[in-house]
Motif scaffolding. Structure first.
Motif, short mmCIF file in Angstrom:
data_model
loop_
_atom_site.label_atom_id
_atom_site.label_comp_id
_atom_site.label_asym_id
_atom_site.label_seq_id
_atom_site.Cartn_x
_atom_site.Cartn_y
_atom_site.Cartn_z
N ASP A 189 36.17 35.92 46.05
CA ASP A 189 36.85 36.17 47.32
C ASP A 189 37.24 37.64 47.45
O ASP A 189 38.05 38.15 46.67
CB ASP A 189 38.09 35.28 47.40
CG ASP A 189 38.80 35.35 48.74
OD1 ASP A 189 38.43 36.20 49.59
OD2 ASP A 189 39.73 34.56 48.94
N ILE A 190 36.68 38.31 48.44
CA ILE A 190 36.98 39.73 48.65
C ILE A 190 38.46 39.95 48.98
O ILE A 190 39.01 41.02 48.74
CB ILE A 190 36.05 40.35 49.71
CG1 ILE A 190 36.08 41.88 49.62
CG2 ILE A 190 36.41 39.82 51.10
CD1 ILE A 190 34.98 42.57 50.37
N ASN A 191 39.12 38.92 49.49
CA ASN A 191 40.54 39.03 49.82
C ASN A 191 41.44 39.08 48.59
O ASN A 191 42.64 39.31 48.71
CB ASN A 191 40.97 37.88 50.74
CG ASN A 191 40.30 38.01 52.08
OD1 ASN A 191 40.35 39.05 52.72
ND2 ASN A 191 39.65 36.95 52.52
N LEU A 192 40.86 38.88 47.42
CA LEU A 192 41.62 39.00 46.18
C LEU A 192 41.54 40.42 45.62
O LEU A 192 41.97 40.68 44.50
CB LEU A 192 41.15 37.98 45.15
CG LEU A 192 41.43 36.52 45.53
CD1 LEU A 192 40.88 35.57 44.48
CD2 LEU A 192 42.93 36.29 45.73
N LEU A 243 28.58 40.74 46.32
CA LEU A 243 29.81 40.68 45.55
C LEU A 243 29.71 39.51 44.57
O LEU A 243 29.36 38.40 44.96
CB LEU A 243 30.98 40.44 46.52
CG LEU A 243 32.38 40.49 45.97
CD1 LEU A 243 32.68 41.84 45.35
CD2 LEU A 243 33.37 40.21 47.09
N TYR A 244 29.96 39.78 43.30
CA TYR A 244 29.86 38.72 42.30
C TYR A 244 31.23 38.26 41.81
O TYR A 244 31.51 37.08 41.78
CB TYR A 244 29.00 39.16 41.11
CG TYR A 244 28.99 38.14 40.00
CD1 TYR A 244 28.35 36.92 40.19
CD2 TYR A 244 29.64 38.36 38.81
CE1 TYR A 244 28.37 35.94 39.20
CE2 TYR A 244 29.66 37.40 37.82
CZ TYR A 244 29.03 36.20 38.02
OH TYR A 244 29.06 35.24 37.05
N ALA A 293 39.12 45.93 40.92
CA ALA A 293 37.74 46.03 40.45
C ALA A 293 36.93 44.88 41.02
O ALA A 293 37.45 43.80 41.27
CB ALA A 293 37.69 46.00 38.93
N ALA A 294 35.65 45.14 41.18
CA ALA A 294 34.72 44.11 41.63
C ALA A 294 33.39 44.33 40.93
O ALA A 294 32.99 45.47 40.68
CB ALA A 294 34.53 44.19 43.15
N ASP A 295 32.73 43.25 40.60
CA ASP A 295 31.38 43.32 40.05
C ASP A 295 30.41 43.01 41.18
O ASP A 295 30.62 42.07 41.96
CB ASP A 295 31.20 42.29 38.93
CG ASP A 295 32.05 42.61 37.70
OD1 ASP A 295 32.51 43.77 37.57
OD2 ASP A 295 32.25 41.70 36.88
N LEU A 296 29.37 43.81 41.25
CA LEU A 296 28.35 43.65 42.29
C LEU A 296 27.01 43.36 41.62
O LEU A 296 26.78 43.78 40.49
CB LEU A 296 28.25 44.93 43.12
CG LEU A 296 29.54 45.45 43.73
CD1 LEU A 296 29.34 46.81 44.38
CD2 LEU A 296 30.09 44.46 44.75
#
Length: 93
Positions: free
Chosen positions: A24-27, A52-53, A84-87
């Motif tokens: 969830d991108i909102n996180l 987005l992973y 941080a986000a993993d893509l």
């Protein structure tokens, strides 16, 4: 202005399944969210299938990834704060 970590992430009841992946991108903290959305939009414009992973990562998942050797961080890092986000880049499906 509120505190994203306290207002959102600390109120989240993390899934106890170490294999559960939050997508969830909102996180993501609002500034990080905007930056990630921009990267995804730019990739799409350039013809890349970038997705987005993983966004938020609780300690239970971090520990499992550490034990598997997938990370050198024993304690959750930036993912645990919405920073941080993993893509993943998909090529030919």
């Amino acid at each position: 202005m509120g505190n994203f970590y306290k207002d959102v992430l600390l109120k989240l009841k993390p899934n106890d399944d170490p294999e559960h992946v939050y997508t969830d991108i909102n996180l993501l903290e609002p500034g990080t969210r905007a930056a990630v959305a921009g990267v995804l939009a730019d990739a799409k414009k350039a013809g890349f299938d970038l997705r987005l992973y993983e966004t938020y990562r609780p300690q239970v998942r971090q520990t499992a990834l550490y034990r598997k050797g997938a990370t050198k961080l024993r304690k959750v890092g930036c993912h645990g704060y919405g920073l941080a986000a993993d893509l993943q880049l998909f090529i030919n499906g």
